[in-house]
Write a protein that holds these residues in place. Structure first.
Motif, PDB file in Angstrom:
ATOM      1  N   UNK A  30     -61.054  -4.661  50.171  1.00  0.00           N
ATOM      2  CA  UNK A  30     -62.116  -5.138  51.060  1.00  0.00           C
ATOM      3  C   UNK A  30     -61.787  -6.562  51.511  1.00  0.00           C
ATOM      4  N   UNK A  31     -62.090  -6.853  52.753  1.00  0.00           N
ATOM      5  CA  UNK A  31     -61.726  -8.161  53.295  1.00  0.00           C
ATOM      6  C   UNK A  31     -62.989  -8.986  53.525  1.00  0.00           C
ATOM      7  N   UNK A  32     -63.038 -10.109  52.831  1.00  0.00           N
ATOM      8  CA  UNK A  32     -64.126 -11.053  53.048  1.00  0.00           C
ATOM      9  C   UNK A  32     -63.494 -12.300  53.650  1.00  0.00           C
ATOM     10  N   UNK A  33     -62.892 -13.107  52.811  1.00  0.00           N
ATOM     11  CA  UNK A  33     -62.216 -14.305  53.298  1.00  0.00           C
ATOM     12  C   UNK A  33     -60.715 -14.064  53.490  1.00  0.00           C
ATOM     13  N   UNK A  34     -60.198 -12.981  52.922  1.00  0.00           N
ATOM     14  CA  UNK A  34     -58.762 -12.719  52.986  1.00  0.00           C
ATOM     15  C   UNK A  34     -58.000 -13.321  51.818  1.00  0.00           C
ATOM     16  N   UNK A  35     -58.714 -14.026  50.930  1.00  0.00           N
ATOM     17  CA  UNK A  35     -58.051 -14.695  49.801  1.00  0.00           C
ATOM     18  C   UNK A  35     -57.430 -13.692  48.829  1.00  0.00           C
ATOM     19  N   UNK A  36     -58.100 -12.564  48.619  1.00  0.00           N
ATOM     20  CA  UNK A  36     -57.555 -11.578  47.689  1.00  0.00           C
ATOM     21  C   UNK A  36     -56.257 -10.992  48.255  1.00  0.00           C
ATOM     22  N   UNK A  37     -56.233 -10.657  49.537  1.00  0.00           N
ATOM     23  CA  UNK A  37     -55.010 -10.142  50.156  1.00  0.00           C
ATOM     24  C   UNK A  37     -53.893 -11.178  50.096  1.00  0.00           C
ATOM     25  N   UNK A  38     -54.258 -12.434  50.339  1.00  0.00           N
ATOM     26  CA  UNK A  38     -53.254 -13.503  50.317  1.00  0.00           C
ATOM     27  C   UNK A  38     -52.690 -13.747  48.922  1.00  0.00           C
ATOM     28  N   UNK A  39     -53.396 -13.314  47.885  1.00  0.00           N
ATOM     29  CA  UNK A  39     -52.941 -13.562  46.513  1.00  0.00           C
ATOM     30  C   UNK A  39     -51.963 -12.497  46.011  1.00  0.00           C
ATOM     31  N   UNK A  40     -51.702 -11.464  46.812  1.00  0.00           N
ATOM     32  CA  UNK A  40     -50.773 -10.402  46.408  1.00  0.00           C
ATOM     33  C   UNK A  40     -49.346 -10.868  46.645  1.00  0.00           C
ATOM     34  N   UNK A  41     -48.535 -10.796  45.584  1.00  0.00           N
ATOM     35  CA  UNK A  41     -47.130 -11.198  45.704  1.00  0.00           C
ATOM     36  C   UNK A  41     -46.221 -10.092  45.172  1.00  0.00           C
ATOM     37  N   UNK A  42     -45.007 -10.074  45.682  1.00  0.00           N
ATOM     38  CA  UNK A  42     -43.985  -9.120  45.259  1.00  0.00           C
ATOM     39  C   UNK A  42     -42.760  -9.898  44.821  1.00  0.00           C
ATOM     40  N   UNK A  43     -42.277  -9.585  43.626  1.00  0.00           N
ATOM     41  CA  UNK A  43     -41.067 -10.213  43.098  1.00  0.00           C
ATOM     42  C   UNK A  43     -40.086  -9.108  42.730  1.00  0.00           C
ATOM     43  N   UNK A  44     -38.851  -9.251  43.180  1.00  0.00           N
ATOM     44  CA  UNK A  44     -37.794  -8.299  42.834  1.00  0.00           C
ATOM     45  C   UNK A  44     -36.918  -8.958  41.772  1.00  0.00           C
ATOM     46  N   UNK A  45     -36.682  -8.240  40.662  1.00  0.00           N
ATOM     47  CA  UNK A  45     -35.897  -8.777  39.545  1.00  0.00           C
ATOM     48  C   UNK A  45     -34.809  -7.793  39.130  1.00  0.00           C
ATOM     49  N   UNK A  46     -34.057  -8.164  38.120  1.00  0.00           N
ATOM     50  CA  UNK A  46     -33.008  -7.318  37.541  1.00  0.00           C
ATOM     51  C   UNK A  46     -32.039  -6.824  38.607  1.00  0.00           C
ATOM     52  N   UNK A  47     -31.626  -7.755  39.467  1.00  0.00           N
ATOM     53  CA  UNK A  47     -30.653  -7.447  40.508  1.00  0.00           C
ATOM     54  C   UNK A  47     -31.132  -6.320  41.421  1.00  0.00           C
ATOM     55  N   UNK A  48     -32.449  -6.238  41.625  1.00  0.00           N
ATOM     56  CA  UNK A  48     -33.008  -5.263  42.546  1.00  0.00           C
ATOM     57  C   UNK A  48     -33.514  -3.987  41.914  1.00  0.00           C
ATOM     58  N   UNK A  84     -53.100 -12.290  42.352  1.00  0.00           N
ATOM     59  CA  UNK A  84     -53.494 -13.555  41.749  1.00  0.00           C
ATOM     60  C   UNK A  84     -54.990 -13.801  41.702  1.00  0.00           C
ATOM     61  N   UNK A  85     -55.749 -13.149  42.559  1.00  0.00           N
ATOM     62  CA  UNK A  85     -57.197 -13.357  42.578  1.00  0.00           C
ATOM     63  C   UNK A  85     -57.804 -12.771  41.305  1.00  0.00           C
ATOM     64  N   UNK A  86     -58.436 -13.619  40.501  1.00  0.00           N
ATOM     65  CA  UNK A  86     -58.972 -13.189  39.205  1.00  0.00           C
ATOM     66  C   UNK A  86     -60.008 -12.075  39.351  1.00  0.00           C
ATOM     67  N   UNK A  87     -60.695 -12.028  40.468  1.00  0.00           N
ATOM     68  CA  UNK A  87     -61.798 -11.083  40.649  1.00  0.00           C
ATOM     69  C   UNK A  87     -61.331  -9.724  41.171  1.00  0.00           C
ATOM     70  N   UNK A  88     -60.044  -9.570  41.452  1.00  0.00           N
ATOM     71  CA  UNK A  88     -59.534  -8.302  41.982  1.00  0.00           C
ATOM     72  C   UNK A  88     -59.839  -7.138  41.040  1.00  0.00           C
TER      73      UNK A  88
END
Length: 141
Positions: free
Chosen positions: A47-65, A73-77
């Motif tokens: 759900x989109x209110x301020x967009x902060x929850x969407x902005x807190x989503x991150x993707x990290x690739x590790x172990x050589x892919x 990152x949003x605590x309330x997610x």
């Protein structure tokens, strides 16, 4: 002194080496594409209110892919996804000590009485779509 017995030719060994590299590249591509698909689905389903929850989503690739980590990152997610109070559907259900309860809403600048919030599920549907894509693409090798 030990002896070493090998079967096959140098051509065959090179072909197996190239095949292994192709498989590894395929797996890394599927991991990256699946994770990107999940992130896109999660953000679209939130759900989109301020967009902060969407902005807190991150993707990290590790172990050589070979590993992808999606972090919200949003605590309330967690509360948005699984609901709260009498509507809590997630792990462990409601942990509310008293239902209904009162809190001060910054948004409305007043006290609000609530029995909880219904879930607005975004995580599990996105994971299901990603799992389907992963299985289909891995089978194409």
């Amino acid at each position: 002194m030990g002896s070493r017995i090998t079967y096959g030719s140098r051509k065959l060994k090179r072909a197996f080496g190239r095949y292994r590299e192709d498989v590894e590249l395929h797996v890394k591509r599927v991991v990256r594409e699946t994770a990107t698909l999940i992130v896109t689905e999660v953000k679209a389903r939130m759900p989109r209110d301020s967009g902060a929850m969407q902005d807190s989503v991150t993707l990290t690739i590790q172990d050589d892919g070979l590993t992808a980590i999606i972090h919200i990152g949003a605590f309330y997610a967690l509360y948005v996804n699984y609901g709260t109070g009498i509507y809590a559907e997630g792990p462990g259900g409601s942990r509310a000590k008293k239902i209904p309860w009162v809190y001060f809403s910054e948004k409305y600048q007043r006290f609000v009485t609530t029995s909880g919030m219904r879930s607005q599920e975004f995580w599990d549907p996105a994971i299901d779509i990603g799992a389907h894509y992963f299985i289909r693409e891995m089978g194409r090798m």
